[in-house]
Scaffold this motif. Sequence first.
Motif, mmCIF file in Angstrom:
data_model
loop_
_atom_site.group_PDB
_atom_site.id
_atom_site.type_symbol
_atom_site.label_atom_id
_atom_site.label_comp_id
_atom_site.label_asym_id
_atom_site.label_seq_id
_atom_site.Cartn_x
_atom_site.Cartn_y
_atom_site.Cartn_z
ATOM 1 N N GLY A 166 16.818 -32.374 -33.001
ATOM 2 C CA GLY A 166 15.380 -32.077 -32.969
ATOM 3 C C GLY A 166 14.680 -32.520 -34.246
ATOM 4 O O GLY A 166 13.584 -33.075 -34.206
ATOM 5 N N THR A 167 15.344 -32.290 -35.383
ATOM 6 C CA THR A 167 14.753 -32.664 -36.677
ATOM 7 C C THR A 167 14.602 -34.184 -36.789
ATOM 8 O O THR A 167 13.553 -34.692 -37.183
ATOM 9 C CB THR A 167 15.650 -32.151 -37.831
ATOM 10 N N LEU A 168 15.646 -34.925 -36.413
ATOM 11 C CA LEU A 168 15.576 -36.393 -36.491
ATOM 12 C C LEU A 168 14.521 -36.931 -35.533
ATOM 13 O O LEU A 168 13.760 -37.841 -35.883
ATOM 14 C CB LEU A 168 16.940 -37.011 -36.172
ATOM 15 N N ASP A 169 14.469 -36.376 -34.354
ATOM 16 C CA ASP A 169 13.483 -36.799 -33.361
ATOM 17 C C ASP A 169 12.070 -36.585 -33.912
ATOM 18 O O ASP A 169 11.222 -37.472 -33.853
ATOM 19 C CB ASP A 169 13.699 -35.961 -32.093
ATOM 20 N N TYR A 170 11.859 -35.411 -34.497
ATOM 21 C CA TYR A 170 10.544 -35.072 -35.077
ATOM 22 C C TYR A 170 10.188 -36.037 -36.210
ATOM 23 O O TYR A 170 9.081 -36.569 -36.261
ATOM 24 C CB TYR A 170 10.600 -33.622 -35.583
ATOM 25 N N LEU A 171 11.167 -36.300 -37.099
ATOM 26 C CA LEU A 171 10.896 -37.187 -38.251
ATOM 27 C C LEU A 171 10.609 -38.611 -37.788
ATOM 28 O O LEU A 171 9.762 -39.299 -38.348
ATOM 29 C CB LEU A 171 12.081 -37.183 -39.225
ATOM 30 N N LYS A 172 11.335 -39.064 -36.751
ATOM 31 C CA LYS A 172 11.103 -40.428 -36.245
ATOM 32 C C LYS A 172 9.707 -40.549 -35.658
ATOM 33 O O LYS A 172 9.007 -41.530 -35.887
ATOM 34 C CB LYS A 172 12.155 -40.793 -35.201
ATOM 35 N N LYS A 173 9.307 -39.547 -34.897
ATOM 36 C CA LYS A 173 7.965 -39.587 -34.283
ATOM 37 C C LYS A 173 6.882 -39.532 -35.348
ATOM 38 O O LYS A 173 5.850 -40.177 -35.252
ATOM 39 C CB LYS A 173 7.805 -38.430 -33.296
ATOM 40 N N LYS A 174 7.130 -38.724 -36.377
ATOM 41 C CA LYS A 174 6.142 -38.543 -37.439
ATOM 42 C C LYS A 174 6.145 -39.713 -38.419
ATOM 43 O O LYS A 174 5.216 -39.885 -39.210
ATOM 44 C CB LYS A 174 6.487 -37.243 -38.195
ATOM 45 N N GLY A 175 7.229 -40.516 -38.373
ATOM 46 C CA GLY A 175 7.355 -41.623 -39.325
ATOM 47 C C GLY A 175 7.774 -41.164 -40.711
ATOM 48 O O GLY A 175 7.563 -41.860 -41.693
ATOM 49 N N GLY A 176 8.357 -39.972 -40.795
ATOM 50 C CA GLY A 176 8.801 -39.435 -42.094
ATOM 51 C C GLY A 176 10.124 -40.059 -42.516
ATOM 52 O O GLY A 176 10.840 -40.638 -41.698
ATOM 53 N N ASN A 177 10.425 -39.982 -43.791
ATOM 54 C CA ASN A 177 11.683 -40.524 -44.289
ATOM 55 C C ASN A 177 12.859 -39.627 -43.906
ATOM 56 O O ASN A 177 12.797 -38.413 -44.077
ATOM 57 C CB ASN A 177 11.627 -40.655 -45.812
ATOM 58 N N ILE A 178 13.905 -40.258 -43.401
ATOM 59 C CA ILE A 178 15.096 -39.497 -43.008
ATOM 60 C C ILE A 178 16.152 -39.665 -44.090
ATOM 61 O O ILE A 178 16.549 -40.793 -44.403
ATOM 62 C CB ILE A 178 15.621 -39.991 -41.650
ATOM 63 N N ASP A 179 16.583 -38.557 -44.665
ATOM 64 C CA ASP A 179 17.648 -38.615 -45.666
ATOM 65 C C ASP A 179 18.936 -39.049 -44.951
ATOM 66 O O ASP A 179 19.277 -38.498 -43.904
ATOM 67 C CB ASP A 179 17.814 -37.218 -46.291
ATOM 68 N N PRO A 180 19.657 -40.049 -45.503
ATOM 69 C CA PRO A 180 20.888 -40.518 -44.846
ATOM 70 C C PRO A 180 21.903 -39.393 -44.614
ATOM 71 O O PRO A 180 22.690 -39.439 -43.672
ATOM 72 C CB PRO A 180 21.454 -41.553 -45.815
ATOM 73 N N MET A 181 21.866 -38.356 -45.484
ATOM 74 C CA MET A 181 22.795 -37.239 -45.296
ATOM 75 C C MET A 181 22.486 -36.505 -43.976
ATOM 76 O O MET A 181 23.404 -36.065 -43.283
ATOM 77 C CB MET A 181 22.678 -36.268 -46.485
ATOM 78 N N THR A 182 21.202 -36.393 -43.637
ATOM 79 C CA THR A 182 20.823 -35.756 -42.365
ATOM 80 C C THR A 182 21.302 -36.615 -41.192
ATOM 81 O O THR A 182 21.823 -36.089 -40.198
ATOM 82 C CB THR A 182 19.292 -35.573 -42.295
#
Length: 203
Positions: A166-182
């Motif tokens: 859910g967090t990755l999906d949200y960040l991708k939609k928002k265009g936020g930076n995804i920490d590689p650890m996540t």
Amino acid sequence: MDNQCSQIMILRRKLQSKLAPMRYEHSISVSFTCMNLAMRYGYDLDRAELAGLMHDCGKRYSDEIILKKCLKHGIEVTDAEYKALPVLHAKYGAWLAEHKYGIDDAEVLSAIRCHTTGKPEMSVLDKILYIADYIEPRRYKAENLPVIRRLAYEDLDKTMYAILAGTLDYLKKKGGNIDPMTADAYEYFRKLEGEPNELKGNG
Ligand SMILES: [Fe+2]
Ligand SMILES: [Fe+2]
């Protein structure tokens, strides 16, 4: 009063004087949620309480000041963390917990350190804290909270997978930076659960 109880009361007073009122309230709420999950999964209640109480002790400054403090104290900051500064309070918090609050329990410090990003092969306490931070009773924004709250008391790994997806999906939609650890944590729990990679190729 036993030692743990008096230590917790001293730490609560100290934290209350450092954190904003809502942040302190959240910390108490995470602390009790950690203990609930520890009861469910047969984990040590004292450690769970301590990790929950202290997990956001680093969040008393702005992201920029936390970055400066990390650099000052020789805490490694990765390129990804520079781009996603809000995750840094976890690493800084683990440092503060150890050096300013005298906490030397490696399991507690590890749980504080990875509570924003997760990581592969998390310990039981790492998972309990990560999940408690997401489901604590004062949270209300995430739409999937009722489902995740129920799942949390059924299976820790499935819950980790659901929150991370859910967090990755949200960040991708928002265009936020995804920490590689996540992203690594997501991959780890996805494989553990034998789930297909639905997020790949979503941009
Ligand atoms: Fe946090
Ligand atoms: Fe938190």
